[in-house]
Design an enzyme around this catalytic site. Structure first.
Site, mmCIF file in Angstrom:
data_model
loop_
_atom_site.group_PDB
_atom_site.id
_atom_site.type_symbol
_atom_site.label_atom_id
_atom_site.label_comp_id
_atom_site.label_asym_id
_atom_site.label_seq_id
_atom_site.Cartn_x
_atom_site.Cartn_y
_atom_site.Cartn_z
ATOM 1 N N ASN A 9 0.882 -1.169 0.000
ATOM 2 C CA ASN A 9 0.000 0.000 0.000
ATOM 3 C C ASN A 9 0.919 1.218 0.000
ATOM 4 O O ASN A 9 1.442 1.595 1.044
ATOM 5 C CB ASN A 9 -0.894 -0.035 1.254
ATOM 6 C CG ASN A 9 -1.765 1.201 1.381
ATOM 7 O OD1 ASN A 9 -1.861 1.999 0.440
ATOM 8 N ND2 ASN A 9 -2.391 1.369 2.531
ATOM 9 N N TRP A 10 1.113 1.773 -1.177
ATOM 10 C CA TRP A 10 2.073 2.887 -1.307
ATOM 11 C C TRP A 10 1.526 4.178 -0.702
ATOM 12 O O TRP A 10 2.273 5.130 -0.518
ATOM 13 C CB TRP A 10 2.423 3.122 -2.769
ATOM 14 C CG TRP A 10 3.188 2.016 -3.430
ATOM 15 C CD1 TRP A 10 3.608 0.833 -2.873
ATOM 16 C CD2 TRP A 10 3.658 1.987 -4.792
ATOM 17 N NE1 TRP A 10 4.296 0.085 -3.809
ATOM 18 C CE2 TRP A 10 4.328 0.771 -4.992
ATOM 19 C CE3 TRP A 10 3.550 2.881 -5.872
ATOM 20 C CZ2 TRP A 10 4.915 0.418 -6.219
ATOM 21 C CZ3 TRP A 10 4.118 2.537 -7.092
ATOM 22 C CH2 TRP A 10 4.800 1.320 -7.254
ATOM 23 N N LYS A 11 0.239 4.234 -0.442
ATOM 24 C CA LYS A 11 -0.412 5.444 0.075
ATOM 25 C C LYS A 11 -0.105 6.632 -0.850
ATOM 26 O O LYS A 11 -0.011 6.447 -2.065
ATOM 27 C CB LYS A 11 0.007 5.691 1.522
ATOM 28 C CG LYS A 11 -0.216 4.444 2.389
ATOM 29 C CD LYS A 11 -0.065 4.668 3.858
ATOM 30 C CE LYS A 11 -0.325 3.357 4.594
ATOM 31 N NZ LYS A 11 -0.239 3.494 6.046
ATOM 32 N N HIS A 97 -9.682 1.478 4.479
ATOM 33 C CA HIS A 97 -8.446 1.696 5.235
ATOM 34 C C HIS A 97 -8.722 2.699 6.359
ATOM 35 O O HIS A 97 -9.490 3.652 6.166
ATOM 36 C CB HIS A 97 -7.343 2.214 4.300
ATOM 37 C CG HIS A 97 -5.998 2.179 4.954
ATOM 38 N ND1 HIS A 97 -5.607 3.127 5.859
ATOM 39 C CD2 HIS A 97 -4.979 1.286 4.861
ATOM 40 C CE1 HIS A 97 -4.383 2.820 6.299
ATOM 41 N NE2 HIS A 97 -3.984 1.706 5.706
ATOM 42 N N GLU A 99 -7.097 5.082 7.450
ATOM 43 C CA GLU A 99 -6.801 6.487 7.104
ATOM 44 C C GLU A 99 -7.967 7.096 6.328
ATOM 45 O O GLU A 99 -8.275 8.279 6.486
ATOM 46 C CB GLU A 99 -5.483 6.555 6.314
ATOM 47 C CG GLU A 99 -4.287 6.285 7.226
ATOM 48 C CD GLU A 99 -3.062 5.712 6.544
ATOM 49 O OE1 GLU A 99 -2.987 5.741 5.299
ATOM 50 O OE2 GLU A 99 -2.171 5.218 7.258
ATOM 51 N N GLU A 169 -5.914 -4.490 10.411
ATOM 52 C CA GLU A 169 -4.835 -3.534 10.659
ATOM 53 C C GLU A 169 -5.121 -2.748 11.934
ATOM 54 O O GLU A 169 -5.926 -1.798 11.907
ATOM 55 C CB GLU A 169 -4.733 -2.545 9.499
ATOM 56 C CG GLU A 169 -4.452 -3.196 8.166
ATOM 57 C CD GLU A 169 -3.828 -2.208 7.191
ATOM 58 O OE1 GLU A 169 -2.734 -2.481 6.718
ATOM 59 O OE2 GLU A 169 -4.429 -1.153 6.944
ATOM 60 N N GLY A 175 2.178 2.446 10.694
ATOM 61 C CA GLY A 175 3.172 3.513 10.529
ATOM 62 C C GLY A 175 3.831 3.944 11.830
ATOM 63 O O GLY A 175 4.497 4.971 11.877
ATOM 64 N N SER A 215 3.102 -1.940 10.419
ATOM 65 C CA SER A 215 4.542 -2.035 10.682
ATOM 66 C C SER A 215 5.102 -3.438 10.433
ATOM 67 O O SER A 215 5.990 -3.899 11.151
ATOM 68 C CB SER A 215 4.873 -1.568 12.099
ATOM 69 O OG SER A 215 4.462 -0.221 12.260
ATOM 70 N N GLY A 236 2.581 -1.049 4.288
ATOM 71 C CA GLY A 236 2.705 0.363 3.944
ATOM 72 C C GLY A 236 4.155 0.730 3.713
ATOM 73 O O GLY A 236 4.737 0.473 2.655
ATOM 74 N N GLY A 237 4.775 1.316 4.732
ATOM 75 C CA GLY A 237 6.143 1.842 4.616
ATOM 76 C C GLY A 237 7.138 0.905 3.942
ATOM 77 O O GLY A 237 7.888 1.317 3.048
HETATM 78 P P1 PGA Z 1 2.557 0.377 7.643
HETATM 79 O O1 PGA Z 1 1.114 0.606 6.999
HETATM 80 O O2 PGA Z 1 3.072 -0.933 7.106
HETATM 81 O O3 PGA Z 1 3.378 1.561 7.189
HETATM 82 O O4 PGA Z 1 2.373 0.334 9.120
HETATM 83 C C1 PGA Z 1 0.228 -0.459 6.779
HETATM 84 C C2 PGA Z 1 -1.036 0.056 6.149
HETATM 85 O O5 PGA Z 1 -1.519 1.128 6.553
HETATM 86 O O6 PGA Z 1 -1.597 -0.570 5.233
#
Ligand code: PGA
Length: 252
Positions: A9-11, A97, A99, A169, A175, A215, A236-237
């Site tokens: 998930n590159w966001k 998600h 966010e 999640e 993050g 994470s 994500g990251g």
């Molecule tokens: P993260 O994000 O791996 O940076 O914690 C995961 C996500 O929000 O899908």
């Protein structure tokens, strides 16, 4: 057998050129890996979809949007519909998600519209759920997640539900560098599978892939993925560096 899936998930990261480069790097690394049965997905910004589809071997790597509109088409300035996503060659869409729920006010009602449109257009939704820190601290995570599922994907007819991928999640782990422990992940994944079984039956529950997100990195992927109810990750990251992402894929 249910699928093992590692989805990036590159966001809101990478400009188009950087995105093409990253997709190409992931594609090469994955192609050089001995055949392994992990489904790899890249969740990229809308404007990258067409180019990423062209860049990767789509028989090996799936491409995903990170959202879609709650309306099929029309006067909704700035929105991107499920049909548009599908027309790029993308196969997946991340929905719900935390966010999106938190910063863009996505309610269960909005998510139900998005889920219906994604499914109607032949996209596979990667449906996210998960609790905030205060809920975890009050040990009320099961009830919280159950409510999220009951208000959304549990309303789908079973044949539609079977098309979904679920991502658990915990918001406190996204993050933050704080990962759910392997035991915490297994516990809630098993719980989610048990309520799917109650609602749709054992067979459907057994076939549903439930990914962990928050994470996840090369150093903890193996331990997380070793759990019997953790079928992969939403990353994500660590999906922004091709080597790290490959390291996670190799966690299986
Ligand atoms: P993260 O994000 O791996 O940076 O914690 C995961 C996500 O929000 O899908």
């Amino acid at each position: 057998m249910r699928k093992k899936i590692v989805a990036g998930n590159w966001k809101c990261n990478t400009n188009l050129q950087e995105g093409i480069e990253l997709a190409g790097a992931v594609n090469n690394l994955v192609a050089n890996e001995a055949a392994n049965d992990v489904v790899v997905v890249l969740g990229v910004p809308f404007i990258h979809l067409t180019k990423v589809v062209e860049t990767v071997d789509t028989n090996r790597i799936g491409v995903s949007a990170q959202n879609c509109a709650a309306e099929p088409k029309g006067a909704f300035t700035g929105e991107v519909s499920a049909e548009m996503v599908k027309s790029t060659g993308a196969q997946y869409v991340i929905l719900g998600h935390s966010e999106r729920r938190e910063y863009y006010g996505e309610t269960s009602e909005v998510l139900n519209k998005k889920l219906a449109l994604a499914l109607e257009n032949g996209l596979t939704p990667i449906y996210c759920c998960g609790e905030p820190l205060e809920v975890r601290e009050a040990e009320a995570q099961n009830e919280f997640v159950k409510k999220q599922l009951e208000e959304t994907i549990f309303n789908l007819p079973v044949d539609e539900f079977k098309k979904l991928v679920i991502a658990y999640e915990p918001i406190w782990a996204i993050g933050t560098g704080k990962t759910a422990s392997s035991e915490q992940a297994q516990e809630i994944h098993a719980y989610i599978r048990s309520i799917i079984a109650e609602k749709f039956g054992d067979e459907v529950a057994e076939e549903t892939s439930i990914l962990y997100g928050g994470s996840c990195k090369p150093s903890n992927a193996k331990e997380l993925f070793a759990n019997k109810d953790v079928d992969g990750g939403l990353i994500g990251g660590a999906s922004l560096k091709a080597e790290d992402f490959l390291g996670i894929i190799k966690g299986f």
